[in-house]
Write an enzyme that holds these catalytic residues in place. Sequence first.
Site, short mmCIF file in Angstrom:
data_model
loop_
_atom_site.label_atom_id
_atom_site.label_comp_id
_atom_site.label_asym_id
_atom_site.label_seq_id
_atom_site.Cartn_x
_atom_site.Cartn_y
_atom_site.Cartn_z
N ARG A 63 5.00 4.31 0.31
CA ARG A 63 3.99 3.47 0.39
C ARG A 63 3.40 3.79 -0.76
NH1 ARG A 63 -1.48 2.87 3.40
NH2 ARG A 63 -1.77 0.83 3.23
N HIS A 67 2.54 0.70 -3.50
CA HIS A 67 1.25 0.30 -4.01
C HIS A 67 1.18 0.16 -5.46
CE1 HIS A 67 -1.15 -0.29 -0.09
NE2 HIS A 67 0.08 -0.53 -0.02
N ASP A 68 1.94 1.39 -6.08
CA ASP A 68 1.83 1.47 -7.54
C ASP A 68 2.45 0.29 -8.17
OD1 ASP A 68 1.40 2.54 -10.06
OD2 ASP A 68 3.27 3.58 -10.11
N VAL A 71 0.90 -3.44 -8.37
CA VAL A 71 -0.32 -3.52 -8.98
C VAL A 71 -0.23 -3.17 -10.58
CG1 VAL A 71 -2.88 -3.10 -8.91
CG2 VAL A 71 -1.70 -3.16 -6.61
N ASN A 95 -5.88 0.40 0.43
CA ASN A 95 -5.23 1.61 0.22
C ASN A 95 -5.53 2.63 1.33
OD1 ASN A 95 -7.55 2.71 0.40
ND2 ASN A 95 -7.73 3.29 -1.94
N PRO A 163 -0.07 -7.41 -0.67
CA PRO A 163 -0.05 -8.42 0.69
C PRO A 163 -0.89 -7.74 1.73
CG PRO A 163 2.15 -6.97 0.55
CD PRO A 163 1.16 -6.58 -0.73
N HIS A 193 8.82 -0.50 7.27
CA HIS A 193 7.69 -0.22 8.39
C HIS A 193 8.51 0.41 9.52
CE1 HIS A 193 4.48 -3.09 6.92
NE2 HIS A 193 4.40 -1.71 6.10
N THR A 194 9.69 0.72 9.40
CA THR A 194 10.32 1.73 10.27
C THR A 194 9.81 3.23 10.37
OG1 THR A 194 12.51 2.73 10.96
CG2 THR A 194 12.12 2.26 8.82
N ASP A 256 15.51 3.87 10.35
CA ASP A 256 16.64 3.26 10.92
C ASP A 256 16.22 1.63 11.00
OD1 ASP A 256 14.92 2.55 13.24
OD2 ASP A 256 15.33 4.64 13.88
C1 HEM Z 1 5.65 -7.08 3.33
C2 HEM Z 1 4.16 -6.80 3.16
C3 HEM Z 1 3.51 -5.54 3.53
C4 HEM Z 1 2.35 -5.62 4.25
C5 HEM Z 1 1.40 -6.66 4.75
C6 HEM Z 1 2.18 -4.04 4.43
C7 HEM Z 1 0.88 -3.50 5.13
C8 HEM Z 1 1.10 -2.34 5.66
C9 HEM Z 1 -0.28 -1.85 6.30
C10 HEM Z 1 -1.63 -2.75 6.65
C11 HEM Z 1 -0.02 -0.44 6.76
C12 HEM Z 1 -0.95 0.41 7.40
C13 HEM Z 1 -1.89 1.08 6.68
C14 HEM Z 1 -3.07 1.57 7.42
O1 HEM Z 1 -3.04 1.88 8.39
O2 HEM Z 1 -4.22 1.63 6.80
C15 HEM Z 1 1.34 -0.21 5.98
C16 HEM Z 1 1.88 1.14 6.15
C17 HEM Z 1 2.89 1.53 5.40
N1 HEM Z 1 3.64 0.65 4.72
FE1 HEM Z 1 3.30 -1.35 4.46
N2 HEM Z 1 3.06 -3.30 3.79
C18 HEM Z 1 3.96 -4.33 3.45
C19 HEM Z 1 5.07 -3.80 2.63
C20 HEM Z 1 5.69 -2.50 2.41
C21 HEM Z 1 6.83 -2.18 1.64
C22 HEM Z 1 7.34 -3.04 0.74
C23 HEM Z 1 6.64 -0.79 1.64
C24 HEM Z 1 7.80 0.24 1.15
C25 HEM Z 1 8.79 -0.21 0.29
C26 HEM Z 1 5.83 -0.31 2.66
C27 HEM Z 1 5.47 0.83 3.20
C28 HEM Z 1 4.94 1.27 4.20
C29 HEM Z 1 4.78 2.69 4.78
C30 HEM Z 1 6.07 3.94 4.60
C31 HEM Z 1 3.71 2.54 5.63
C32 HEM Z 1 3.20 3.95 6.27
C33 HEM Z 1 2.32 4.72 5.56
C34 HEM Z 1 1.90 6.04 6.14
O3 HEM Z 1 2.43 6.41 7.28
O4 HEM Z 1 1.19 6.80 5.62
N3 HEM Z 1 5.07 -1.46 3.08
N4 HEM Z 1 1.81 -1.33 5.35
C1 LIG Z 2 -7.02 7.75 -0.04
C2 LIG Z 2 -8.14 7.04 -0.71
O1 LIG Z 2 -8.47 7.11 -2.06
N1 LIG Z 2 -8.78 6.20 -0.11
C3 LIG Z 2 -10.00 5.43 -0.39
C4 LIG Z 2 -9.67 3.81 -0.31
O2 LIG Z 2 -10.69 3.13 -0.40
C5 LIG Z 2 -11.76 3.27 0.25
C6 LIG Z 2 -12.85 2.17 0.12
O3 LIG Z 2 -12.46 1.06 0.30
C7 LIG Z 2 -12.18 4.63 0.48
O4 LIG Z 2 -13.28 4.95 1.13
C8 LIG Z 2 -11.09 5.53 0.57
O5 LIG Z 2 -11.34 7.05 0.33
#
Ligand code: HEM
Ligand SMILES: CC(=O)N[C@H]1CO[C@H](CO)[C@@H](O)[C@@H]1O
Length: 329
Positions: A63, A67-68, A71, A95, A163, A193-194, A256
């Site tokens: 992730r 995110h890098d 932006v 983030n 997004p 998101h798997t 998966d």
């Molecule tokens: C299609 C649009 C996408 C949206 C709207 C989205 C949104 C989100 C959100 C809301 C979360 C949860 C964050 C939280 O609970 O604070 C998340 C987690 C995550 N996203 Fe996405 N995401 C998208 C695409 C992607 C893409 C393209 C990747 C990587 C190629 C990705 C990888 C991940 C991963 C691995 C997590 C889990 C992170 C963790 O466990 O620390 N996402 N995403």
């Molecule tokens: C990991 C990290 O730096 N999280 C920051 C993301 O932004 C919020 C404010 O919107 C901070 O409170 C978190 O520390």
Amino acid sequence: MAAKLSSSVLLFIGLAVLYAAIADAQLSESFYSKSCPGGVAAVANVVNTAVRNDRRNAAGLLRLHFHDCFVRGCDASVLLFSTASSKAEKDAPPNLSLQGFSIIDQAKAALEKTCPGVFSCSDILALAARDAISVIGGPQWKVPLGRRDGVVSLATEANSNLPSDKSSFSGLVSNFAKKGLSESDMVVLSGAHTIGLTVCKSVTPRIYNFAGSVNGADPYLNSTFVTEKRGLCPNNKSSANKFIAIDSTKGGQSFDKNYYSNVFAHKAIFKSDDALISTSSGRTKVLDIIRSPQSKFFSQFGLAMEKMGRIGVLTGSQGQIRKTCSKKN
Ligand code: HEM
Ligand SMILES: CC(=O)N[C@H]1CO[C@H](CO)[C@@H](O)[C@@H]1O
Ligand SMILES: *[C@@H]1O[C@H](CO)[C@@H](O)[C@H](O)[C@H]1NC(C)=O
Ligand SMILES: *[C@@H]1O[C@H](CO)[C@@H](O)[C@H](O)[C@H]1NC(C)=O
């Protein structure tokens, strides 16, 4: 006159070919083979240890790279700290659960010992994502190198470029298109998101107080899914920040294609995941992944990651090679 015209046409074609060759040569897998021969392996070493200690780190590192890249391009701007005068990307709301910063710092520290000032933080991010997913048995992909690091990081840009989990299909398509990624790339990359975690408050509005519903749950969601999430996330404030798997299958631990079956069965947490089957073209793509061997999804995912890793990269004399990943030099 004709001769003059054709020679300038030839010159133009020649320049175009040369330009294409340079553009192509910008990133290469062997970029550090002379300047830092053990560098790629050093990153893999740090990442392997971190992911073996805790599989969650694989999700965090994947992730972080996403995110890098979304932006300001893949320029490690996501790693920069806020300054007194400006709030950085990492302090923007989208983030909130970004993970893995210390693993990147560890890899950078190792590289600064062996090849000081040579290996960019943005290349470390790209390699770390690839190596992490490989450790957990997910797709593999090539990581051409030679990215350089940016010096600017703005929270406002994270808010406007990443997004939202409330996005519609067309919103997601246009968001990815701005980064040069296709609708197929978007559907395939959503398969990330798997793995990984979110928190209860991402799902509680859809299972307890959904506007206009009889029992409080979003009628779109499968009722077994709702019951399961209510069990994990009681309707109280102290559960808001409790971690839950994004993909219910295998607790989000395994990379998966089950994510797509869950999306299809209305068992996804985010509206942006539901959105994938809200148009006929998205639905067709999701069904194709469900019906094809997993290896096909893996190879599509790998190609899309390689493409994502090229978004807006700085090369040549652009940017800098940071000494510390959280601060510009
Ligand atoms: C299609 C649009 C996408 C949206 C709207 C989205 C949104 C989100 C959100 C809301 C979360 C949860 C964050 C939280 O609970 O604070 C998340 C987690 C995550 N996203 Fe996405 N995401 C998208 C695409 C992607 C893409 C393209 C990747 C990587 C190629 C990705 C990888 C991940 C991963 C691995 C997590 C889990 C992170 C963790 O466990 O620390 N996402 N995403
Ligand atoms: C990991 C990290 O730096 N999280 C920051 C993301 O932004 C919020 C404010 O919107 C901070 O409170 C978190 O520390
Ligand atoms: C919801 O999911 C369960 C299995 O988890 C399944 O048995 C049921 O048929 C699904 N409900 C609908 C309406 O599809
Ligand atoms: C609130 O949620 C937490 C779990 O997140 C749970 O341990 C606790 O029992 C819940 N409290 C009530 C009153 O339901």
